[in-house]
Write a protein that holds these residues in place. Structure first.
Motif, PDB file in Angstrom:
ATOM      1  N   ASP A 132      82.119  -3.887 -22.995  1.00 13.36           N
ATOM      2  CA  ASP A 132      82.647  -2.526 -23.145  1.00 13.36           C
ATOM      3  C   ASP A 132      81.583  -1.543 -23.642  1.00 13.36           C
ATOM      4  O   ASP A 132      81.839  -0.680 -24.487  1.00 13.36           O
ATOM      5  CB  ASP A 132      83.848  -2.518 -24.102  1.00 13.36           C
ATOM      6  CG  ASP A 132      85.034  -3.287 -23.550  1.00 13.36           C
ATOM      7  OD1 ASP A 132      85.126  -3.414 -22.309  1.00 13.36           O
ATOM      8  OD2 ASP A 132      85.862  -3.768 -24.341  1.00 13.36           O
ATOM      9  N   GLN A 156      87.995  -3.307 -18.855  1.00  8.40           N
ATOM     10  CA  GLN A 156      86.849  -3.908 -19.517  1.00  8.40           C
ATOM     11  C   GLN A 156      85.582  -3.773 -18.686  1.00  8.40           C
ATOM     12  O   GLN A 156      85.629  -3.682 -17.453  1.00  8.40           O
ATOM     13  CB  GLN A 156      87.101  -5.393 -19.782  1.00  8.40           C
ATOM     14  CG  GLN A 156      88.015  -5.685 -20.947  1.00  8.40           C
ATOM     15  CD  GLN A 156      88.016  -7.164 -21.290  1.00  8.40           C
ATOM     16  OE1 GLN A 156      88.124  -8.019 -20.405  1.00  8.40           O
ATOM     17  NE2 GLN A 156      87.896  -7.481 -22.572  1.00  8.40           N
ATOM     18  N   TYR A 170      81.563  -5.654 -18.549  1.00  4.52           N
ATOM     19  CA  TYR A 170      80.667  -6.704 -19.012  1.00  4.52           C
ATOM     20  C   TYR A 170      79.278  -6.453 -18.437  1.00  4.52           C
ATOM     21  O   TYR A 170      79.133  -6.105 -17.261  1.00  4.52           O
ATOM     22  CB  TYR A 170      81.127  -8.084 -18.525  1.00  4.52           C
ATOM     23  CG  TYR A 170      82.274  -8.699 -19.284  1.00  4.52           C
ATOM     24  CD1 TYR A 170      82.035  -9.572 -20.347  1.00  4.52           C
ATOM     25  CD2 TYR A 170      83.588  -8.429 -18.931  1.00  4.52           C
ATOM     26  CE1 TYR A 170      83.090 -10.161 -21.034  1.00  4.52           C
ATOM     27  CE2 TYR A 170      84.642  -9.009 -19.616  1.00  4.52           C
ATOM     28  CZ  TYR A 170      84.391  -9.876 -20.669  1.00  4.52           C
ATOM     29  OH  TYR A 170      85.430 -10.446 -21.347  1.00  4.52           O
TER      30      TYR A 170
END
Length: 412
Positions: free
Chosen positions: A269, A293, A295
């Protein structure tokens, strides 16, 4: 498509919320809502990738060409304002007659709203509509924001990192994968102006960068996919550090992994996994990408016994019969498909292997998500190609911002 910066280096971006259609490998044409830049004519999926530098003051004008109110949210960005004739106003939830109508300031139909924020932290972020998000985001109103760290120079590979020098995020090539899903019933209901109950949400297609496999492996800006401009084929050479950015833009979680390999997760995040000097990065076989989210991961391929001189083929070569994949006339492999080594192939079989590169999948570990309406293979699947050393040009695996308003991601 990556955006353009103004003359003083401060990005000024104009997005339009519009509708359009995308296509899937099984021949379906799906109505979508999406964002486009000033050079586009219809919605694209995902929206244009916004690339800015740490410290930039980013101004984004949203023009709404859809029949209902639409907005933009910038998760992970602090201090987002709406610009008005009288000054800057902090954005916030909008209530009308005591009812929440939007999580942030919006543009009415045929109206505009201007947002501004300072990109204070490097990383990978999502932007999406903050209005009726259970409908507008699945319809396609989402995109990616990449904030380059201070000192990043796109012309100097020595400065390439996701979060700055000595953070363990230095890379040689980078790729962005925005994953989501599509429920055709929702899209058709919106097209016809009919009601839709979110509780009945049932995806039938799963996408990487707006495409379903095998279209995910086609090049960027393929002319036959005009509203899905971004491919997701990953290409690298042995030992290179490859930055792979995941963004979860859908409603469901998606378990992704490079088949038979691990990635090192270095940030989540838009926040570096580090506590002071303590490195908290960790290897994962499968990364579960949840809604909203992001990554950042570093991937390196060396092969279990690979050595470019002594062991250039890091796996036993199958017998000739098993080297051809599919019907006679096409194959993914040459006679010996690994890292520059090529051999004989069966008569009548054409090799699509360019330099003896080695391929394996990057895909969802949820089996329904690697289908197109139940047909395998498809959905959330692409390939990673490991090419012999010295065969890939420096333009491969770059997310670059150039001087054109419709600047694009150059990978080939």
């Amino acid at each position: 498509m990556p955006t353009q910066a103004t003359a003083n280096g401060s990005p000024a971006i104009h997005l339009r919320a519009v509708d359009g259609y995308i296509i899937t490998p099984d021949g379906a044409s799906i109505y979508i809502w999406g964002y486009r830049d000033e050079t586009g004519r219809a919605a694209q999926l995902p929206g244009p990738t916004i690339i800015v530098n740490q410290g930039d003051t980013v101004t984004i004008k949203l023009t709404n060409e859809l029949p209902e109110i639409v907005s933009l949210m910038f998760p992970g960005q602090n201090g987002v304002f709406r610009l008005t004739n009288s000054g800057a106003v902090p954005v916030g939830p909008i209530y009308e007659n005591g009812r929440l109508v939007s999580l942030t300031d919006y543009a009415p139909p045929r109206g505009t709203v201007i947002y501004q924020f300072v990109a204070s932290r490097p990383g990978t972020y999502i932007y999406h509509s903050g209005t009726e998000i259970n409908k507008q985001v699945p319809m396609g109103l989402y995109g990616a924001i990449i904030v380059r760290p201070a000192g990043f120079d796109p012309l100097d590979p020595a400065t390439w990192s996701a979060y700055g020098p000595e953070t363990g995020t230095e890379f040689d090539r980078e790729y962005l994968l925005v994953v989501a899903e599509i429920d055709p019933v929702l899209h058709e209901a919106v097209r016809l102006g009919k009601p839709y109950r979110p509780g009945t949400y049932r995806p039938r297609y799963w996408t990487i960068n707006g495409r379903c496999a095998p279209d995910t492996m086609l090049p960027d800006r393929a002319t036959y996919l005009p509203r899905q401009p971004y491919g997701s084929m990953i290409m690298a050479e042995p030992g290179e550090r490859v930055l792979i950015r995941y963004i979860g833009a859908g409603c469901d979680a998606h378990p992704l992994h490079p088949h038979g390999n691990h990635t090192r997760v270095v940030a989540l995040d838009g926040r570096l996994l580090r506590n002071g000097t303590q490195d908290l990065s960790h290897k994962h076989f499968t990364v579960l990408v949840g809604p909203g989210q992001t990554y950042d991961q570093i991937f390196q391929w060396d092969g279990p016994v690979y050595d470019p001189v002594t062991t250039p083929i890091p796996t036993p070569i199958p017998n000739l019969r098993n080297q051809a994949i599919g019907d006679a006339g096409w194959t993914m492999w040459s006679g010996s498909p690994y890292l520059g080594q090529k051999g004989d192939i069966p008569i009548g079989v054409t090799s699509l292997n360019v330099t003896g590169e080695y391929y394996f999948m990057l895909h969802s570990h949820s089996e329904p998500q690697i289908t197109n309406w139940g047909e395998f293979p498809g959905g959330m699947m692409t390939m990673i190609g490991i090419f012999p050393a010295g065969t890939l040009g420096p333009e491969v695996g770059r997310l670059q911002r150039d001087s054109r308003a419709n600047s694009t991601r150059e990978r080939r």
